[in-house]
Motif scaffolding. Structure first.
Motif, PDB file in Angstrom:
ATOM      1  N   ARG A  34       0.861  -1.187   0.000  1.00  0.00           N
ATOM      2  CA  ARG A  34       0.000   0.000   0.000  1.00  0.00           C
ATOM      3  C   ARG A  34       0.890   1.227   0.000  1.00  0.00           C
ATOM      4  N   THR A  35       0.448   2.255  -0.659  1.00  0.00           N
ATOM      5  CA  THR A  35       1.128   3.540  -0.527  1.00  0.00           C
ATOM      6  C   THR A  35       0.818   4.068   0.869  1.00  0.00           C
ATOM      7  N   LYS A 112      -9.856  13.403  -4.188  1.00  0.00           N
ATOM      8  CA  LYS A 112     -10.733  13.454  -2.997  1.00  0.00           C
ATOM      9  C   LYS A 112     -10.712  12.148  -2.212  1.00  0.00           C
ATOM     10  N   GLU A 113     -10.802  11.033  -2.930  1.00  0.00           N
ATOM     11  CA  GLU A 113     -10.856   9.713  -2.281  1.00  0.00           C
ATOM     12  C   GLU A 113      -9.572   9.387  -1.518  1.00  0.00           C
ATOM     13  N   LEU A 114      -8.470  10.083  -1.872  1.00  0.00           N
ATOM     14  CA  LEU A 114      -7.193   9.798  -1.210  1.00  0.00           C
ATOM     15  C   LEU A 114      -7.002  10.671   0.026  1.00  0.00           C
ATOM     16  N   GLY A 115      -7.753  11.766   0.095  1.00  0.00           N
ATOM     17  CA  GLY A 115      -7.675  12.646   1.268  1.00  0.00           C
ATOM     18  C   GLY A 115      -6.393  13.455   1.369  1.00  0.00           C
ATOM     19  N   THR A 116      -5.637  13.578   0.284  1.00  0.00           N
ATOM     20  CA  THR A 116      -4.349  14.286   0.369  1.00  0.00           C
ATOM     21  C   THR A 116      -4.547  15.800   0.442  1.00  0.00           C
ATOM     22  N   ALA A 213      -9.613   3.608   1.669  1.00  0.00           N
ATOM     23  CA  ALA A 213     -10.329   2.410   1.230  1.00  0.00           C
ATOM     24  C   ALA A 213     -10.298   2.317  -0.303  1.00  0.00           C
ATOM     25  N   HIS A 214     -10.297   3.461  -0.942  1.00  0.00           N
ATOM     26  CA  HIS A 214     -10.260   3.542  -2.411  1.00  0.00           C
ATOM     27  C   HIS A 214      -9.069   2.774  -2.995  1.00  0.00           C
TER      28      HIS A 214
END
Ligand code: IYR
Length: 228
Positions: A34-35, A112-116, A213-214
């Motif tokens: 995982r990153t 957006k899905e990564l929240g960065t 989760a993405h």
């Protein structure tokens, strides 16, 4: 083939069943990668970093010029300087500097899905930053003049092998690409014919590390491969 010096290719071939098992075992290991964006400050053995860079240095590449350089940053002062410069670029990218974001709305939507966001504490927390440079020129002698070939392809493959080896050694990684990243050349004291490609952040995950989760949503084989 044209006349050239040769040595035998001593690859140990395997029975089909063992071949399948080993391919699947490595796939299973890589499926756990995982990153990571939450690192502990725990040190990791320098020997792992060295071995992973040696592994990366075996990547297939244009004319065997090996057009890469790995600048390994462990000094807290250097890490802080890189974090500050990277965050300044990221604030402009995300529009956190008060101006319009440099990133398009579509791009920001995709993230957006990564929240960065522009905050990059891991650039200081993680024990090692490996700044990967692509040598546009230099040849095997690194003379800064000889033309290199397929540089992005070669260095991209080397980065994949670096990350694979670090993951196999139980370390977490993050490929970070601040944009623009010209500041890294100066920070790492590299010559003008080298182009920074990415920062590979390396360490152990913090105890409360999470991943989006993405990130678990991987395309199936039927989508990524076709057989002709
Ligand atoms: N470099 C920025 C933005 C970013 C872009 C992509 I595409 C990502 O997959 C993740 C982040 C950042 O690091 O925040």
């Amino acid at each position: 083939m044209q006349e050239h010096d040769t040595v035998p290719y001593a690859l140990k071939t395997l029975p089909d069943q063992e071949s399948i098992e080993r391919a699947r075992a490595l796939r299973d290991t890589l499926q756990q990668r995982r990153t990571c964006r939450y690192f502990s400050d725990a040190d990791v053995p320098r020997e792992v970093i060295e071995a992973a860079i040696e592994a990366a240095g075996t990547a297939p590449n244009g004319a065997n010029h090996q057009p890469w350089h790995f600048a390994v940053i462990a000094s807290p002062e250097k890490k802080r300087a890189i974090r500050e410069a990277a965050e300044a670029e990221e604030r402009r990218f995300y529009g956190e500097d008060g101006d319009n974001p440099k990133a398009s709305e579509e791009w920001l939507g995709a993230l957006k899905e990564l929240g960065t966001d522009a905050d990059k504490p891991f650039l200081e927390t993680a024990p090692y930053l490996i700044v990967v440079f692509a040598q546009r020129k230099g040849g095997i002698e690194e003379d800064g003049k000889t033309q290199n070939y397929y540089v992005s392809e070669s260095v991209g493959i080397a980065c994949g092998m670096l990350i694979t080896c670090l993951h196999e050694a139980g370390l977490a990684t993050l490929t970070h690409t601040p944009s623009p990243m010209g500041f890294l050349r100066e920070a790492c004291e590299r010559p003008e014919w080298e182009k920074p490609l990415m920062i590979v952040v390396v360490g152990r995950p913090s105890e409360d590390a999470t991943v989006p989760a993405h990130a678990l949503n991987k395309k199936p084989l039927s989508q990524i491969a076709s057989w002709l």
